[in-house]
Design an enzyme around this catalytic site. Structure first.
Site, mmCIF file in Angstrom:
data_model
loop_
_atom_site.group_PDB
_atom_site.id
_atom_site.type_symbol
_atom_site.label_atom_id
_atom_site.label_comp_id
_atom_site.label_asym_id
_atom_site.label_seq_id
_atom_site.Cartn_x
_atom_site.Cartn_y
_atom_site.Cartn_z
ATOM 1 C CE LYS A 1 0.003 3.043 4.724
ATOM 2 N NZ LYS A 1 0.131 3.083 6.382
ATOM 3 C CG ASN B 1 -1.693 1.182 1.329
ATOM 4 O OD1 ASN B 1 -1.493 2.100 0.604
ATOM 5 N ND2 ASN B 1 -2.486 1.249 2.626
ATOM 6 C CB SER C 1 5.505 -2.018 11.901
ATOM 7 O OG SER C 1 5.298 -0.568 12.188
ATOM 8 C CG HIS D 1 -5.675 1.906 5.318
ATOM 9 N ND1 HIS D 1 -5.280 2.547 6.254
ATOM 10 C CD2 HIS D 1 -4.449 0.872 5.020
ATOM 11 C CE1 HIS D 1 -3.837 2.372 6.659
ATOM 12 N NE2 HIS D 1 -3.565 1.251 6.058
ATOM 13 C CD GLU E 1 -3.119 -2.405 7.287
ATOM 14 O OE1 GLU E 1 -2.028 -2.638 6.806
ATOM 15 O OE2 GLU E 1 -3.778 -1.437 6.996
ATOM 16 N N GLY F 1 2.889 2.131 10.711
ATOM 17 C CA GLY F 1 3.978 3.125 10.540
ATOM 18 C C GLY F 1 4.345 3.576 12.053
ATOM 19 N N GLY G 1 3.134 -1.173 4.148
ATOM 20 C CA GLY G 1 3.329 0.090 3.974
ATOM 21 C C GLY G 1 4.550 0.736 3.727
ATOM 22 N N GLY G 2 5.379 1.595 4.606
ATOM 23 C CA GLY G 2 6.414 1.816 4.272
ATOM 24 C C GLY G 2 7.587 1.024 3.836
ATOM 25 C CD GLU H 1 -2.755 5.322 6.797
ATOM 26 O OE1 GLU H 1 -2.859 5.446 5.425
ATOM 27 O OE2 GLU H 1 -2.031 4.733 7.421
#
Ligand code: 13P
Length: 249
Positions: A11, A9, A212, A94, A166, A172, A233-234, A96
């Site tokens: 983002k 993802n 993470s 999600h 999640e 994050g 993510g990251g 967010e």
């Protein structure tokens, strides 16, 4: 059918030039695992991504969509529009989107219906906040998120749904759920589905963990029996790290 899946993802990261360059790096990576691989760039880069990844092992997903087909919804994108640029999978729910854009279970139920009506596959996300876990309320919260948005569906709809747990406190933050916490929750999710739709449907679901996930911890998390992959993510923003996670299976 239950599969191992690793989805990135992105983002709100990567403009067109950065998308082009990350995709060409991803195409140079060696996939040694059986996991299905997906990336979800921003709306503006979906067309480029789906063209660039045609006939590759990497599928393109969207990060969100609206429930209506078209009309006066300024700033929104429909399932039909995603399909028209070759996108067949959409991430919905999600945390967010829930936290910053007020997406509720009721709204998500409508989005789920619209995606399924358009033969799209859904990666449906949910997860508790830190306060819920501290209050030992995490199973109730997650159970309700699943029931409220998905339990109006027929059994057959679940073949087009992938679930992604999640925990908000792990997104994050560098703090992952322990492999045991992930396994416990995934087993609870599968049992929740089995109670309503039967063991066969529950066993066929892919349930991904997100929060993470990094090359250093992916193998241990993925080794748990009810963890069928990851929503990343990251670490999905670096081709080598992302493929190290893909290849952790
Ligand atoms: P991180 O991997 O950056 O924690 O993000 C997880 C996530 O939100 C994927 O959807």
């Amino acid at each position: 059918m239950r599969k191992n899946i690793v989805a990135g993802n992105w983002k709100m990261n990567n403009d067109l030039a950065q998308t082009e360059s990350l995709i060409s790096e991803l195409k140079n990576q060696q996939k040694t695992s059986n996991a299905e691989v997906m990336i979800a760039p921003t709306f503006t880069n979906l067309w480029h991504a789906s063209e660039a990844l045609k006939n590759s092992e990497i599928e393109v997903a969207a990060q969100n969509m609206h429930f209506a087909e078209s009309g006066a919804y300024t700033g929104e994108v429909s399932a039909e529009m995603l399909q028209s640029v070759g996108v067949k999978t959409v991430i919905l729910g999600h945390s967010e989107r829930r936290a910053y854009f007020n997406e509720t279970d009721d709204l998500l139920a409508k989005k789920v219906d619209a995606a399924l009506k358009n033969n799209m596959r859904i990666i449906f996300c949910f997860g508790e906040e830190l306060a819920d876990r501290k209050a030992n309320n995490h199973e109730t919260v997650v159970g309700n998120q699943i029931k409220n948005a998905l339990f109006h569906l027929e059994n057959s709809a679940f073949k087009n749904i992938v679930l992604a747990y999640e925990p908000v406190w792990a997104i994050g933050t560098g703090e992952t759920a322990s492999p045991e916490q992930a396994q416990d929750m995934h087993a609870f999710i599968r049992q929740t589905l089995a109670n309503k739709y039967g063991q066969e449907t529950a066993n066929a679901m892919s349930i991904l963990y997100g929060g993470s996930v990094k090359p250093a911890n992916a193998k241990e998390i993925f080794s748990k029996p009810d963890v069928d992959g990851g929503l990343i993510g990251g670490a999905a923003l670096k081709a080598q790290d992302f493929f190290a996670i893909v290849n952790a299976f």
